[in-house]
Design an enzyme around this catalytic site. Structure first.
Site, PDB file in Angstrom:
ATOM      1  N   TYR A  89       0.858  -1.199   0.000  1.00 18.29           N
ATOM      2  CA  TYR A  89       0.000   0.000   0.000  1.00 18.29           C
ATOM      3  C   TYR A  89       0.889   1.243   0.000  1.00 18.29           C
ATOM      4  O   TYR A  89       2.030   1.217   0.461  1.00 18.29           O
ATOM      5  CB  TYR A  89      -0.913  -0.024   1.237  1.00 18.29           C
ATOM      6  CG  TYR A  89      -1.839   1.153   1.377  1.00 18.29           C
ATOM      7  CD1 TYR A  89      -2.591   1.610   0.300  1.00 18.29           C
ATOM      8  CD2 TYR A  89      -1.961   1.821   2.596  1.00 18.29           C
ATOM      9  CE1 TYR A  89      -3.438   2.695   0.432  1.00 18.29           C
ATOM     10  CE2 TYR A  89      -2.812   2.904   2.738  1.00 18.29           C
ATOM     11  CZ  TYR A  89      -3.548   3.338   1.650  1.00 18.29           C
ATOM     12  OH  TYR A  89      -4.387   4.421   1.779  1.00 18.29           O
TER      13      TYR A  89
ATOM     14  N   TYR B  32      -3.231   5.322   9.316  1.00 18.26           N
ATOM     15  CA  TYR B  32      -2.750   3.970   9.001  1.00 18.26           C
ATOM     16  C   TYR B  32      -1.513   3.744   9.863  1.00 18.26           C
ATOM     17  O   TYR B  32      -0.385   3.896   9.420  1.00 18.26           O
ATOM     18  CB  TYR B  32      -2.410   3.876   7.517  1.00 18.26           C
ATOM     19  CG  TYR B  32      -2.177   2.466   6.995  1.00 18.26           C
ATOM     20  CD1 TYR B  32      -3.241   1.593   6.829  1.00 18.26           C
ATOM     21  CD2 TYR B  32      -0.896   2.041   6.652  1.00 18.26           C
ATOM     22  CE1 TYR B  32      -3.032   0.313   6.330  1.00 18.26           C
ATOM     23  CE2 TYR B  32      -0.679   0.765   6.156  1.00 18.26           C
ATOM     24  CZ  TYR B  32      -1.754  -0.091   5.999  1.00 18.26           C
ATOM     25  OH  TYR B  32      -1.544  -1.355   5.503  1.00 18.26           O
TER      26      TYR B  32
END
Length: 411
Positions: free
Chosen positions: A260, A270
């Site tokens: 990602y 995140y």
């Protein structure tokens, strides 16, 4: 000849030029013959390849190239184009680690590999194994339907907890946990041994695993245990999988993982060391490509996929009842700021993985392929409030196509 010295020099010069012209003609003539040979377009190669004389015309009229091994290889490659873009994985076994439902990228990759004829085998986290088997027995409807109208079949499901590389690493509390009751051999080494016993080989290995127990915490507040757990489950698991499965893979096999953008750009929210784990995964991809390539002849790549509202992604930070989830805002942000302002579907990533695992990418290894509608290329977000006033004053080409809400017309 009785001519003045100056005229003799002129004659000598003319003679040399004439000789040079003759040499050039001798070299260029065969080249001209070769390059003016009628060329069969790609669309006609399928029919031409069926003829026993296919390629004979080129060999007869292009002797200069016919003597070259490289030219012979090119001729053979053109003949082989009769199968161009028809990816056929029949007889290939694909093991996808990390499939537990029909909503994630792992499932989408399995589906596209199945569309090409591969035998699908999956590894599922033990605590959700029964739930997944129950859902598969009931059927996942359109999510399970292949291009030919049939339903994707999973040849076998293996319990797999990628936190453990060998039986010795499984602690007593896990063995005694009722969520693991009745299950054995769910470490990576034991799982690989079972797959070898059942199928004899694995041609394609897919790593669709990620877990960060403290993903909602900022990095500054992440504990050592939480950080190491994220790295173990999301990065080291790939090393362990390749280590155990690569020996089962024929030369030319392919390994693919999922990463990602947070590995190289800051994505607030995140956390828990997950961005670090993805960076590790991408770095390890290069080293594994070298080591596994030299030792086993297999390729290793990773796909940096854009955000998807999968079950795992929703769990990162789930909204209260009636509220949107964190991942929903990430998806909207990507659509508002990506070069291709459109939704990203799981099948987009599935098709990219299919290509990476096929002979179409037989010389591609050690790479990170972005499948995110181009979001990775951006350095400025036009949907920022700081740009709102400026954007409101802009109209016409190109600004009408650059404004962040243009994606809403494409959904």
């Amino acid at each position: 000849l009785g001519l003045p010295r100056g005229k003799v020099s002129l004659l000598n010069m003319a003679a040399r030029r004439a000789a040079s012209a003759l040499v050039c003609l001798a070299v260029v003539a065969p080249l001209a013959s070769a390059f003016t040979t009628p060329f069969t377009p790609i669309s006609g190669l399928r029919q031409a390849a069926k003829s026993p004389l296919a390629g004979a015309h080129h060999r007869a009229t292009a002797p200069l190239f016919a003597k070259s091994p490289i030219a012979a290889r090119r001729t053979a490659d053109k003949t082989n184009l009769k199968m161009a873009y028809e990816i056929d994985l029949k007889g290939k076994v694909a093991f996808i680690a990390g499939v537990a439902d029909a909503s994630g990228y792992g499932w989408a990759i399995a589906k596209q590999l199945a569309n090409a004829g591969a035998t699908i085998v999956v590894g599922t986290w033990p605590p959700v194994l029964t739930l997944f088997e129950r859902g598969l027995k009931k059927g996942f409807g359109e999510d399970q339907e292949l291009l030919d109208g049939s339903m994707m079949e999973i040849a076998k499901i293996y319990p797999l907890d990628a936190m453990f590389s060998s039986p010795e690493e499984v602690p007593a509390e896990i063995k005694e946990n009722k969520r693991y009751a009745g299950l054995t051999g769910y470490d990576i080494k034991s799982c690989a041994a079972k797959v070898k016993e059942d199928f004899g080989k694995v041609d394609i290995l897919v790593h669709s695993l990620a877990n960060g127990p403290e993903v909602t915490r900022p990095l500054l507040e992440t504990t050592r245990n939480g950080y190491l757990a994220a790295s173990s489950a999301s990065a080291y698991s790939m090393i362990s999988l390749v280590s155990e499965f690569a020996p089962l893979m024929p030369e030319g096999g392919a390994c693919v993982s999922l990463t990602y953008l947070a590995s190289e750009r800051v994505v607030p929210g995140y956390g828990g060391g997950m961005s670090s784990a993805k960076a590790q995964l991408e770095s390890d991809t290069k080293v594994l490509a070298w080591e596994a390539g030299r030792k086993y002849g297999v390729r290793v790549n990773t796909i940096s996929a854009g955000p998807l509202a999968s079950r795992a992604a929703i769990a990162i930070k789930k909204g209260a009842p009636g509220e949107r989830n964190y991942i929903d805002y990430c998806i909207d942000y990507n659509m508002a700021n990506s070069p291709l302002p459109k939704p990203l579907f799981a099948d987009d990533v599935g098709r990219a993985a299919l290509a990476l695992c096929s002979d179409l990418n037989g010389a591609v290894t050690g790479t990170c392929q972005y499948v995110d509608n181009g979001m990775h290329a951006m350095g400025l977000s036009l949907d920022s409030k700081n740009f709102a006033e400026y954007l409101d004053t802009q109209s016409g080409d190109p600004w009408d196509g650059w404004k962040p809400d243009v994606y809403k017309t494409k959904i």
